[in-house]
Design a protein around this motif. Sequence first.
Motif, PDB file in Angstrom:
ATOM      1  N   SER A  55      -6.961   3.263  -8.347  1.00  0.00           N
ATOM      2  CA  SER A  55      -7.378   2.175  -9.346  1.00  0.00           C
ATOM      3  C   SER A  55      -6.650   0.827  -9.061  1.00  0.00           C
ATOM      4  O   SER A  55      -7.353  -0.305  -9.549  1.00  0.00           O
ATOM      5  CB  SER A  55      -7.088   2.643 -10.910  1.00  0.00           C
ATOM      6  N   ILE A  56      -5.568   0.799  -8.607  1.00  0.00           N
ATOM      7  CA  ILE A  56      -4.776  -0.469  -8.089  1.00  0.00           C
ATOM      8  C   ILE A  56      -5.434  -0.960  -6.798  1.00  0.00           C
ATOM      9  O   ILE A  56      -5.884  -2.304  -6.998  1.00  0.00           O
ATOM     10  CB  ILE A  56      -3.391  -0.058  -7.929  1.00  0.00           C
ATOM     11  N   LEU A  57      -5.659  -0.344  -5.849  1.00  0.00           N
ATOM     12  CA  LEU A  57      -5.922  -0.978  -4.768  1.00  0.00           C
ATOM     13  C   LEU A  57      -7.647  -0.568  -4.440  1.00  0.00           C
ATOM     14  O   LEU A  57      -7.880   0.233  -3.760  1.00  0.00           O
ATOM     15  CB  LEU A  57      -5.315  -0.023  -3.336  1.00  0.00           C
ATOM     16  N   THR A  58      -8.394  -1.267  -5.085  1.00  0.00           N
ATOM     17  CA  THR A  58      -9.827  -1.269  -5.343  1.00  0.00           C
ATOM     18  C   THR A  58     -10.298  -2.079  -3.942  1.00  0.00           C
ATOM     19  O   THR A  58      -9.624  -2.881  -3.466  1.00  0.00           O
ATOM     20  CB  THR A  58     -10.454  -1.611  -6.551  1.00  0.00           C
ATOM     21  N   ARG A  66      -2.084   6.096  -9.789  1.00  0.00           N
ATOM     22  CA  ARG A  66      -3.090   4.977 -10.072  1.00  0.00           C
ATOM     23  C   ARG A  66      -3.413   4.332  -8.811  1.00  0.00           C
ATOM     24  O   ARG A  66      -3.950   2.918  -8.548  1.00  0.00           O
ATOM     25  CB  ARG A  66      -2.135   4.013 -10.794  1.00  0.00           C
ATOM     26  N   TYR A  67      -3.051   4.758  -7.760  1.00  0.00           N
ATOM     27  CA  TYR A  67      -3.365   4.254  -6.383  1.00  0.00           C
ATOM     28  C   TYR A  67      -4.823   3.690  -6.037  1.00  0.00           C
ATOM     29  O   TYR A  67      -5.031   2.650  -5.450  1.00  0.00           O
ATOM     30  CB  TYR A  67      -3.169   5.306  -5.009  1.00  0.00           C
ATOM     31  N   VAL A  78       2.686   1.574  -3.311  1.00  0.00           N
ATOM     32  CA  VAL A  78       1.867   2.165  -4.393  1.00  0.00           C
ATOM     33  C   VAL A  78       1.324   3.633  -4.257  1.00  0.00           C
ATOM     34  O   VAL A  78       1.617   4.631  -5.143  1.00  0.00           O
ATOM     35  CB  VAL A  78       0.469   1.499  -4.514  1.00  0.00           C
ATOM     36  N   ASP A  86       0.802  -1.215   0.142  1.00  0.00           N
ATOM     37  CA  ASP A  86       0.074   0.023   0.023  1.00  0.00           C
ATOM     38  C   ASP A  86       0.924   1.085  -0.007  1.00  0.00           C
ATOM     39  O   ASP A  86       0.645   2.040  -0.937  1.00  0.00           O
ATOM     40  CB  ASP A  86      -0.865  -0.106   1.029  1.00  0.00           C
ATOM     41  N   ARG A 124      -9.902  -5.714  -4.860  1.00  0.00           N
ATOM     42  CA  ARG A 124      -8.615  -6.082  -4.605  1.00  0.00           C
ATOM     43  C   ARG A 124      -7.997  -6.240  -3.257  1.00  0.00           C
ATOM     44  O   ARG A 124      -7.319  -7.199  -2.882  1.00  0.00           O
ATOM     45  CB  ARG A 124      -7.565  -5.307  -5.402  1.00  0.00           C
ATOM     46  N   ASP A 178       3.619   5.303  -7.351  1.00  0.00           N
ATOM     47  CA  ASP A 178       2.490   5.305  -8.355  1.00  0.00           C
ATOM     48  C   ASP A 178       1.322   5.995  -7.737  1.00  0.00           C
ATOM     49  O   ASP A 178       0.113   5.249  -7.991  1.00  0.00           O
ATOM     50  CB  ASP A 178       2.473   3.941  -8.820  1.00  0.00           C
TER      51      ASP A 178
END
Length: 316
Positions: free
Chosen positions: A136-139, A133-134, A126, A123, A142, A130
């Motif tokens: 969008s990656i850690l939805t 995109r935080y 990211v 966490d 997910r 990044d």
Amino acid sequence: MWVLNNTSAQPLTFLLTGIPGLRAAQIWVSIPVCLLYAVALSGNSMILFVVLREQSLHEPMYYFLSMLSATDLSLSLCTLSTTLGVFWFEAREINLNACIAQMFFLHGFTFMESGVLLAMAFDRFVAICDPLRYTSILTNARITQIGMSMLTRNVAVMLPVVLFVKRLSFCSSTVLSHSYCYHVDLIQLSCTDNRINSILGLFALFSTTGFDCPCILLSYVLIIRSVLSIASIEGRQKAFNTCISHISAVAIFYIPLISLSLVHRYGHSAPPFVHTIMANIFLLIPPVLNPIIYSVKTKQIQKAVIKVLIQKQLQI
């Protein structure tokens, strides 16, 4: 020497141990231990409560924090009854099935905590490396998948350990070294060959904490490299400050774990009470300190806790 087989009709019973050599002082030692359990239970319950209640905390970082608090809460509850039972009431007896169940949950939640710390490192990686995109990656989906994968991993590595303990036969000595059931402690009492049990225990350890720790270190190497590329000093400090709580949580989990392993392996000349105290410290330090660290170092958690406490005072 007589042998006790756990397949016999007579239930196999073990004796838990408080603090060897300090039996007369156990009632006094139990006071700080009880206070530590109270702090661990109340602190982690408060973190869980505020994260679930406050809409502003419904973010990946705080979801992982709630997983950590739930794990610490469960870890404390695993040993609470036997530890305080031994210290307060001399209730030392525990049957094999109860001992195996406690061992399963104790080691399982320990490995779970290691997994949660790895997820929290991901966490932070990211968020810093990044940030665009935080979300969008850690939805939410997910995060749920990460939580379920950690549970599945723990069950997968602990089931063989438990099943092979059930196959062991035990000698006349059934006195355990701690106030709870510990895998290494239990298999050492066996009269039968326990090499497979030792191998399975090491495999469980290396496939969980042995995998997670290097991954956490790698994530921080990448985080540091990313932070150092930030031009402003203020920006670097802000990025590092978001990691302080997690670094502290990693330190208070892995340092006692490594210290306990070293004491068990190389501290044979140390008095028995040193092993017992180290083992209890390892179990209690993370659940006690994690909620304190996150409440002090994380402003959002601090504000949420204060808000809840003020609301309760107003209701009174």
